[in-house]
Design a protein around this motif. Structure first.
Motif, short mmCIF file in Angstrom:
data_model
loop_
_atom_site.label_atom_id
_atom_site.label_comp_id
_atom_site.label_asym_id
_atom_site.label_seq_id
_atom_site.Cartn_x
_atom_site.Cartn_y
_atom_site.Cartn_z
N SER A 157 -2.77 -21.30 -4.89
CA SER A 157 -1.44 -19.52 -5.56
C SER A 157 -1.97 -18.59 -4.63
O SER A 157 -3.65 -18.38 -4.41
CB SER A 157 -1.82 -19.77 -6.37
N THR A 158 -1.49 -17.39 -4.95
CA THR A 158 -1.99 -15.84 -4.75
C THR A 158 -1.13 -15.22 -5.47
O THR A 158 0.22 -14.96 -5.56
CB THR A 158 -1.70 -15.47 -3.50
N SER A 159 -1.99 -13.68 -6.45
CA SER A 159 -0.95 -13.20 -6.67
C SER A 159 -1.71 -11.61 -6.30
O SER A 159 -2.14 -11.63 -5.79
CB SER A 159 -1.05 -12.98 -8.63
N GLY A 160 -1.01 -10.32 -7.02
CA GLY A 160 -1.27 -9.33 -6.45
C GLY A 160 -2.37 -8.87 -7.49
O GLY A 160 -3.69 -7.59 -7.38
N GLY A 161 -3.12 -9.53 -8.51
CA GLY A 161 -3.90 -9.55 -8.88
C GLY A 161 -5.69 -10.45 -8.73
O GLY A 161 -5.56 -11.07 -8.15
N LYS A 162 -6.67 -10.35 -9.69
CA LYS A 162 -7.83 -10.24 -9.27
C LYS A 162 -7.99 -11.96 -9.67
O LYS A 162 -8.79 -12.52 -8.88
CB LYS A 162 -8.77 -9.89 -9.66
N ARG A 163 -7.06 -12.65 -10.26
CA ARG A 163 -7.09 -13.75 -10.74
C ARG A 163 -6.56 -15.05 -9.76
O ARG A 163 -6.29 -15.86 -9.40
CB ARG A 163 -7.04 -15.03 -11.61
N SER B 18 -6.14 -10.78 -5.53
CA SER B 18 -5.53 -9.52 -4.55
C SER B 18 -4.69 -9.58 -3.31
O SER B 18 -5.46 -9.06 -2.49
CB SER B 18 -7.53 -8.77 -4.69
N PHE B 19 -4.05 -10.39 -3.20
CA PHE B 19 -2.79 -10.48 -1.80
C PHE B 19 -3.24 -8.87 -1.28
O PHE B 19 -3.38 -9.02 -0.30
CB PHE B 19 -1.34 -10.83 -1.77
N TYR B 20 -2.85 -8.11 -1.93
CA TYR B 20 -1.94 -6.84 -0.97
C TYR B 20 -3.53 -6.67 -1.20
O TYR B 20 -4.32 -5.78 -0.07
CB TYR B 20 -2.06 -5.90 -2.55
N ASP B 21 -5.22 -6.71 -0.63
CA ASP B 21 -5.98 -5.67 -0.78
C ASP B 21 -6.63 -6.66 0.37
O ASP B 21 -7.93 -6.79 1.12
CB ASP B 21 -6.99 -5.72 -1.18
N THR B 22 -6.45 -8.24 0.26
CA THR B 22 -7.72 -9.46 0.74
C THR B 22 -6.44 -10.24 2.29
O THR B 22 -6.72 -10.77 2.74
CB THR B 22 -8.08 -10.85 0.02
N PHE B 23 -4.94 -9.78 2.24
CA PHE B 23 -4.41 -10.11 3.68
C PHE B 23 -3.97 -9.45 3.99
O PHE B 23 -3.03 -7.84 3.34
CB PHE B 23 -3.20 -11.48 2.97
N ASP B 24 -3.30 -9.17 5.48
CA ASP B 24 -2.59 -8.03 6.20
C ASP B 24 -1.72 -9.25 6.48
O ASP B 24 -0.94 -9.92 6.20
CB ASP B 24 -2.97 -7.72 6.90
#
Length: 177
Positions: A112-118, A146-152
């Motif tokens: 799973s992933t999301s834009g949030g910290k969980r 935090s997909f947008y911060d941890t994935f390019d």
């Protein structure tokens, strides 16, 4: 050669979970991999009345066949209000009516992933509990916060998360041997 079916539990054309799925299978060599973009697979909302009136669609039967042909699934689930999306729950509802054990003897890498910290952990936990009811064996899980911060565009940026992802993938692939 083991067959892997890969998809996200999202029907969004811009799904970050689908991006994670595509990245994950790009790291896999020596397997027959099929990727499904669920945005191209609409299903009506399940109802017993619709099931009785129209039966099972050819697209549902095709998806069931693809799942049955796979030795393993790479699946990443999105989260809506702490749960799997209504779309994905609906897909599970339809598949389970067609064949209650549609995931029998299927190994699953659940992510799973999301834009949030969980990172969609609420949805991940719900689905991890649901899939064995249909015969699946969830052999590894991974959540990317935090997909947008941890994935390019093509990689996980955070070293620890990248290692955790690789470990989950290796555990899954080892289960298919």
């Amino acid at each position: 050669m083991a067959a892997i079916l890969a998809f996200a539990g999202s029907n969004s054309s811009t799904s970050i979970n689908f991006k994670l799925v595509k990245h994950t299978v790009s790291l896999v060599q020596g397997y027959d991999i099929q990727i499904l973009n669920m945005a191209e697979h609409p299903f009506p909302v399940f109802s017993e009345d619709l099931e009785k009136a129209e039966g099972y669609s050819s697209s549902l039967k095709e998806l069931n066949g693809q799942i049955n042909s796979a030795n393993g699934l790479v699946l990443s689930v999105n989260e809506h209000n702490g749960n799997p999306s209504a779309y994905f729950k609906n897909v599970l509802d339809w598949l389970s009516r067609l064949d209650r054990k549609f995931l029998e003897e299927t190994k699953v890498l659940l992510m799973s992933t999301s834009g949030g910290k969980r990172g969609g952990k609420g949805s991940l936990a719900v689905v991890e509990n649901m899939l064995p009811r249909f015969g699946a064996e969830v052999v590894a899980t991974f959540s990317l916060p935090s997909f947008y911060d941890t994935f390019d565009e093509d990689d996980i940026l955070d070293k620890d998360l990248k290692n955790e992802h690789q470990s989950a993938l290796e555990t899954f692939l080892d289960s298919l041997k």
